[in-house]
Design a protein around this motif. Structure first.
Motif, PDB file in Angstrom:
ATOM      1  N   UNK A  93      -3.355   5.683  14.725  1.00 37.65           N
ATOM      2  CA  UNK A  93      -3.981   6.182  13.491  1.00 37.65           C
ATOM      3  C   UNK A  93      -3.802   7.690  13.406  1.00 37.65           C
ATOM      4  N   UNK A 124      -6.390   2.410   7.333  1.00 41.01           N
ATOM      5  CA  UNK A 124      -5.314   3.345   7.634  1.00 41.01           C
ATOM      6  C   UNK A 124      -4.204   3.226   6.592  1.00 41.01           C
ATOM      7  N   UNK A 145      -4.521   2.004   3.372  1.00 42.42           N
ATOM      8  CA  UNK A 145      -4.943   2.437   2.036  1.00 42.42           C
ATOM      9  C   UNK A 145      -5.162   3.946   1.978  1.00 42.42           C
ATOM     10  N   UNK A 146      -5.339   4.571   3.162  1.00 43.85           N
ATOM     11  CA  UNK A 146      -5.518   6.022   3.127  1.00 43.85           C
ATOM     12  C   UNK A 146      -4.215   6.712   2.698  1.00 43.85           C
ATOM     13  N   UNK A 147      -3.106   5.943   2.724  1.00 45.10           N
ATOM     14  CA  UNK A 147      -1.844   6.525   2.246  1.00 45.10           C
ATOM     15  C   UNK A 147      -1.841   6.614   0.730  1.00 45.10           C
ATOM     16  N   UNK A 157       1.055   0.498  14.803  1.00 43.78           N
ATOM     17  CA  UNK A 157      -0.198  -0.146  14.428  1.00 43.78           C
ATOM     18  C   UNK A 157       0.054  -1.605  14.039  1.00 43.78           C
ATOM     19  N   UNK A 192       2.584   3.876  11.710  1.00 47.98           N
ATOM     20  CA  UNK A 192       2.201   2.583  11.129  1.00 47.98           C
ATOM     21  C   UNK A 192       2.925   1.403  11.754  1.00 47.98           C
ATOM     22  N   UNK A 230       0.799  -1.218   0.000  1.00 48.59           N
ATOM     23  CA  UNK A 230       0.000   0.000   0.000  1.00 48.59           C
ATOM     24  C   UNK A 230       0.834   1.271   0.000  1.00 48.59           C
ATOM     25  N   UNK A 237      -0.317   8.614  12.667  1.00 42.61           N
ATOM     26  CA  UNK A 237       0.197   7.906  11.491  1.00 42.61           C
ATOM     27  C   UNK A 237       1.431   7.080  11.829  1.00 42.61           C
TER      28      UNK A 237
END
Lengths: 322, 298
Positions: free
Chosen positions: A282, B145, B147-149, A290, A287, A30, A285
């Motif tokens: 979140x 979260x 894929x929002x990137x 997370x 990650x 992603x 940010x």
């Protein structure tokens, strides 16, 4: 029992592998993990390259995957950019709050749901059943977070009998076994715990009830009535016992639902557990944090489910042959 | 597939007629259907019903309910009642598309897994078990979260995709267990003996027999998808460019509406979410009772 154990162990390990593999590819597919650094005009391409080789990001994907597996099994989950500490440390400092919330909650809610569900199924279409079952259906439609908001609004804002946020009053300091500290902890604990247990047990009641009703019509129940077995014995030893198999299957899955509930509930009550951390990760940010939380929480789900299955297998040997 | 178009329309008419009968017979389903239709109408006619444009600043920020603004205004001066009415669109749209896609995936995996068995079944069921035992919302949060990137498509699309990707495992399990029992039926054996292809058996002989449970699963999944969507919105992961009930509560909580006692900001969206989910659950339970009369909910 040994075969059941091995089978259960096999499914647990494959589940964990599927999850961590999925997490690895989801993160890589992603987006570029260093995108923010590359966009930053203050950081030259050489620095980015250095960071890439430092973290092994210039190597082929399968090498990265193997490194990742080695790291995960070694408890190395990366570095939290927000807390400026290793992810595993951050999680370990918050996990006790969540586990102390979840494990009593799952035990109590399963017990309540079992008792009330059996009662509803046994006395189906009575006033008692009507009240409990309709409440269960209504509560199931209310999102966790909104239920938590309602509780917070009623008890903390309007009635002012419970605290507004946190797990400990500011200034009380770290963990200690003094009575004052424990009372303060419980005072903060009661609201999130009630919300979680309340919704979890009510959401489970319809399943217990319908499993019980499936058994009620069986021939051996009619025979038991005919030969004069005491009603209480029929209820618990003939009916609930035999409904237990399908109930156990559903109860085993509840812990995962409770984690979802904990994320939302802890966010509302600003409870400093791993659920609240998901929300903060979140917002910030973060990650890597997370990703770490997901791996650890999924691991806890797998372990708890394993233990629950084991307990049920001891209580009811038929679970083994499911 | 040699069914004539006319026959297909006939089937469709039968399905609709059956649905109307169920709604008429079952009080729970009737109540649910009425609530649902009200919210659906609200969403469709939002342009005519809403007093203001929910995306525009129409009054002083944070004003309490008054004659001009029935439910007050939010922190940027948008009318809360109008936000609510437009928010119905988002929940319904995401809920339905995600549920249809999720049910489709679940049915497909369940059919293949149950019908072919063996290695395919083992692989698919391990995957299903893994997905069933992980916390759904946690993974939905994670994927949204991530894929929002990406800026490939709008946030609302990635939310729909992610919810549908996390809502299929239960359905796959259910469909598989039904396929396993249907597979043993004599008419399947005769179909195989007559040389019917696997695809023909699956879609012509098995699928129609599991249609009732698929319909119930679709309805129940819609309710769950809506709950997930509002939870995402509440955590601030909703599409910021459209109004949604989850995002409304997110902003309300962020601006301390609970502590300041501004109930008109966070109570109405919650009531609407609960009513919408409840209405869909009621219809689903009505359908379930009709197809499986041994089961009586209330």
């Amino acid at each position: 029992m040994k075969r059941f154990l091995l089978r259960r162990l096999y499914t647990s390990i494959t589940t964990f592998f599927i999850v961590i593999t999925f997490v690895f590819f989801a993160v890589r597919l992603t987006g570029d993990p260093l995108a923010e650094l590359e966009d930053d005009p203050r950081i030259t391409p050489e620095v980015v390259d250095r960071i890439k080789s430092l973290f092994g990001l210039d190597k082929p994907v399968y090498v990265q995957y193997i490194n990742y597996l080695v790291n995960v099994f070694g408890g190395e989950l990366g570095y939290s950019l927000h807390y400026k500490r290793p992810v595993i440390d951050v999680i370990c400092s918050k996990l006790p709050y969540t586990l102390l919330l979840l494990i009593p909650s799952i035990t109590l809610s399963n017990y309540i749901a079992y008792k009330l569900g059996v009662e509803c199924g046994w006395r189906r279409r009575s006033t008692f059943d009507l009240v409990v079952s309709s409440t269960a259906i209504i509560i199931r439609s209310i999102p966790y977070f909104w239920l938590a908001i309602l509780f917070l609004y009623i008890f903390s804002v309007q009635l002012k009998i419970t605290p507004l946020f946190g797990a400990i009053s500011p200034g009380k300091g770290g963990f200690s076994l003094s009575l004052g500290w424990i009372m303060d902890y419980l005072w903060h604990y009661i609201l999130p715990f009630t919300v979680l247990t309340f919704r979890a047990s009510l959401a489970l009641i319809p399943y217990v009830r319908s499993s019980l009703i499936e058994v009620l019509g069986e021939d051996y129940v009619v025979v038991a009535h005919a030969k004069g077995v005491p009603i209480r014995a029929i209820k618990y030893k003939y009916v609930a016992r035999n409904a237990f198999l399908s109930i156990a299957t559903i109860m085993g899955l509840r812990y995962a639902f409770l984690i979802d509930g904990a994320i939302l509930t802890e966010t509302i009550f600003s409870y400093p557990g791993t659920g609240r951390m998901v929300y903060e990760a979140i917002i910030n940010r973060d990650y890597w944090l997370l990703q770490g939380v997901i791996i650890i929480l999924t691991l806890s789900v797998i372990i708890v489910n394993f233990i629950i299955d084991l307990i049920y297998a001891l209580l009811d040997p038929r679970v083994k042959y499911r | 597939m040699s069914i004539k178009v006319g026959t297909r329309i006939h089937y469709l008419k039968l399905v609709v007629r059956e649905f109307i009968v169920i709604i008429q017979l079952n009080r729970m389903a009737k109540a649910g259907f009425c609530i649902f239709m009200t919210i659906l109408l609200l969403a469709i006619l939002a342009d005519y019903i809403a007093p203001y444009n929910p995306y525009e600043r129409v009054g002083p920020p944070l004003s309490p309910p008054s004659q001009n603004y029935l439910l007050g205004t939010n922190d940027v001066g948008q009318d809360i009642l109008s936000e609510l009415i437009y928010g119905a669109r988002t929940s319904l749209l995401i809920g339905f598309i995600a549920a249809i896609a999720g049910t489709f995936i679940g049915v497909l995996i369940g059919l293949v897994s149950g019908y072919y068995g063996g290695f395919v079944d083992e692989v698919l069921m391990r995957l299903t078990d893994a997905c069933l035992s992980i916390p759904t919302l946690l993974f939905t949060i994670f994927l949204v979260a991530l894929t929002s990137r990406m800026t490939l498509f709008p946030a609302i699309c990635s939310i729909i995709i992610v919810i549908s990707l996390t809502s299929w495992p239960g359905i796959a399990r259910l469909v598989r267990s039904r396929v396993l029992s249907i597979k043993e039926a004599p008419y399947i054996e005769s179909a195989i003996a007559m040389g019917a292809s696997s695809t023909r058996i699956i879609f012509r002989h098995i699928l129609p027999n599991i249609a009732p449970i698929v319909i119930v699963a679709l309805v129940m999944t819609t309710a769950r998808a809506i709950l997930v969507e509002v939870s995402l919105g509440f955590l601030g992961l909703g599409d910021p460019t459209v109004k949604s009930w989850g995002m409304m509560i997110h902003y309300a909580v962020k601006r301390n509406a609970i502590i300041l006692g501004m109930w008109w900001w966070f109570i109405p969206p919650g009531i609407l979410i609960s009513l919408l989910t409840l209405s869909i659950y009621l219809v689903g339970m009505g359908l379930e009772e009709y197809y499986n009369p041994r089961l009586r909910y209330v």
